[in-house]
Enzyme design. Sequence first.
Site, PDB file in Angstrom:
ATOM      1  N   GLU A  44       0.769  -1.017  -0.049  1.00 20.18           N
ATOM      2  CA  GLU A  44       0.333  -0.008  -0.164  1.00 20.18           C
ATOM      3  C   GLU A  44       0.866   1.735   0.127  1.00 20.18           C
ATOM      4  O   GLU A  44       1.617   1.521   0.504  1.00 20.18           O
ATOM      5  CB  GLU A  44      -0.582  -0.085   1.659  1.00 20.18           C
ATOM      6  CG  GLU A  44      -2.300   0.898   0.950  1.00 20.18           C
ATOM      7  CD  GLU A  44      -2.553   0.748   2.645  1.00 20.18           C
ATOM      8  OE1 GLU A  44      -3.644   1.635   2.698  1.00 20.18           O
ATOM      9  OE2 GLU A  44      -2.345  -0.070   3.255  1.00 20.18           O
ATOM     10  N   LYS A 111      -9.281   2.441  -1.924  1.00 18.39           N
ATOM     11  CA  LYS A 111     -10.111   1.549  -0.700  1.00 18.39           C
ATOM     12  C   LYS A 111     -11.160   1.762  -0.420  1.00 18.39           C
ATOM     13  O   LYS A 111     -11.139   3.155  -0.208  1.00 18.39           O
ATOM     14  CB  LYS A 111      -8.106   2.306  -0.181  1.00 18.39           C
ATOM     15  CG  LYS A 111      -8.457   1.403   1.594  1.00 18.39           C
ATOM     16  CD  LYS A 111      -7.317   1.661   2.194  1.00 18.39           C
ATOM     17  CE  LYS A 111      -7.292   1.475   3.754  1.00 18.39           C
ATOM     18  NZ  LYS A 111      -5.953   1.435   4.501  1.00 18.39           N
ATOM     19  N   CYS A 163      -6.027  -3.424   2.689  1.00 14.20           N
ATOM     20  CA  CYS A 163      -5.257  -3.322   3.965  1.00 14.20           C
ATOM     21  C   CYS A 163      -6.467  -3.181   4.464  1.00 14.20           C
ATOM     22  O   CYS A 163      -7.182  -4.729   4.929  1.00 14.20           O
ATOM     23  CB  CYS A 163      -4.576  -1.375   4.348  1.00 14.20           C
ATOM     24  SG  CYS A 163      -3.454  -2.170   5.713  1.00 14.20           S
ATOM     25  N   THR A 471      16.206   6.149  27.813  1.00 14.08           N
ATOM     26  CA  THR A 471      16.358   5.104  28.194  1.00 14.08           C
ATOM     27  C   THR A 471      15.076   4.707  28.972  1.00 14.08           C
ATOM     28  O   THR A 471      14.481   3.833  30.305  1.00 14.08           O
ATOM     29  CB  THR A 471      17.243   4.905  29.219  1.00 14.08           C
ATOM     30  OG1 THR A 471      17.032   5.957  30.236  1.00 14.08           O
ATOM     31  CG2 THR A 471      19.299   4.886  27.927  1.00 14.08           C
TER      32      THR A 471
END
Length: 642
Positions: A44, A111, A163, A471
């Site tokens: 896509e 789509k 999709c 982190t």
Amino acid sequence: MPKIAIAAGVLNQVPLDWKGNHARIISLIQEAQQKQAGILCLPELCLTGYGCEDQFLNAHTSEKAWEYLLQLLPHTQHILVWVGLPIFFEDKLYNVAACLANEKLIALIPKQHLANDGVHYETRWFNPWPAHKRSFISTSLGDIPIGDYRIHADGISIGIEICQDAWEGENRPAHSLAQRGVSVICSPTASHFAFAKSKTRQRLAIEGSNIIQGAYVFANVLGNESGRTIFDGDAYLVHQGQILAESKRFSFKDSQLIIASVDISSETSTGEDLLQADVDWPKPSEYPNFEGATWEHSGNIKEEEFARAVSLGLWDYVRKSHSFGWVISLSGGADSSAIATLCYLAVKLAYKELGWEGVQAKMAYIPWITDIASEKDFMAKILTTAYQGTENSSDQTRASAKALAESIGTTHYDWNIDVLVKEYRGIIEKAIGRTLSWEQDDITLQNVQARLRSPSVWMLANINNALLLATSNRSEASVGYATMDGDTSGSISPIAGIDKTFIRQWLIWMEKEGLDGAWHLSGLSHVNTLEPSAELRPLTSKQVDEEDLMPYPILNAIERWAFFDKLSPAACLQNLIQEYGSHFTEEQLTVFCSRFFRLWARNQWKRERYAPGFHVDDYSLDPKSWLRFPILSAGLEKDIKP
């Protein structure tokens, strides 16, 4: 009954990289042609890249995509290819699969259903195309059909599901296409990674094949395409419910092609929705049976997926940003140790799949890459770690950081920042006219240590032209248990989408078993013996994260109930009592629950400022892609009845 070769290609593209995306598409088309494929389905929006965000609204984006689509036509001799791009039609933008066959543009099929949940905001840019609507668009090639069409080529009728179309149950286009006589469906997809999600995609491909009693060709995007989301790069070729071939997920290559030959019922179809494509299917070759990766059947599939997805995400991020490596403030604790391990795995996996020449080609922009003679030298050059201790740091965490750095082979530094802490403390004490104390200034004295680690490690990142990796994990983000401009500092936050409990489990698995039951790190033995601690208070206080907050499993449970299941604080508390009532008193659980929601509401501003994090779970706390919450609010803990 024609026997043809169907193929699916996965691509690791870059948004708005016109020349690069175009070249990778041509390379896959040529590979498919060499292998005698008759039909090739590509992912896509592969011409533009799926993650163009608001650049989709810029007419220039669709204009450039059209320009490069036309340049593909000469490369489509004797093959039918599906290529994704955005198309403006009647002042609306559509997500379209273009059908190219034998150097002609046959149709543009939009789509019908748009993804608009989780990390997806497709309705911000695109419009859904109504089922059964068909029209023509005026182009430089003349009037081209656009809409809900079928393609008929050499006796085979072909349809499209893009999709999200396939996720719509009874409303998926496959049902209508089956009634209209389609025997092949191609599914161009950009479906991001989340734990266990590939099994759902595989099931949808099998169901699609069963619906039409024919062939289903599924092709997904690969890698860290645009920063936050990682794509598996899975592709499936299914015929009458049986998987004939599938790609290997999380590849470090630019592309993959899978191919299989199938017998398709020949038919003479008619109808206003049918378009003819002039293709004589090439005679297919004999294709070897596919062999799935052994780790896909592991009893630790979540650990395997996490390692491979985030390692690929880090690899793509560093090369697509043209950085020279990664820098980590390695505290010796679980979070920074996990990130260092993931960087190590990124290099190991890249070497395994690409070889040294392939790694050099990927990193050709780095000036020193040609001077590297071995994988060991490359690891030391690309990954730099630093332990930044204070008087409150323990010998255990210093040893943990050193052991892991030596095991991985990073360039590792160890320095002390007490002089900086004392200098800043002295400046403030002089300004306010009093001495700071742990009894009165606990948060201030903790934060200054964490925050003063940032400038030094940023200097390392700048010196190395490298990415500084933040982190902080998802559990900490939910309650703001992180120092802004301290452990949140970084260009990317690799584990911001994963909870602390899983990080600790994963590190033990990486020490004892490792990827595919072979790649394990004995250097993690130190960190796996430590209780999580920020080590910002004096060592005599024996600071422990879970005593500051609550047990991490409880924190994670409240977070999921509240923001994935969308339960009220009172309902979350009742769930806690039911699940943990045998271990904690109702009063303790009420305190935990109230604390969570108070800290959650108070710290939304921090989540707004975190570095971009990888999306790896079925939900996240990222306010820019998944979960919006007001920065200022009355909080939620008041809704819990004491």
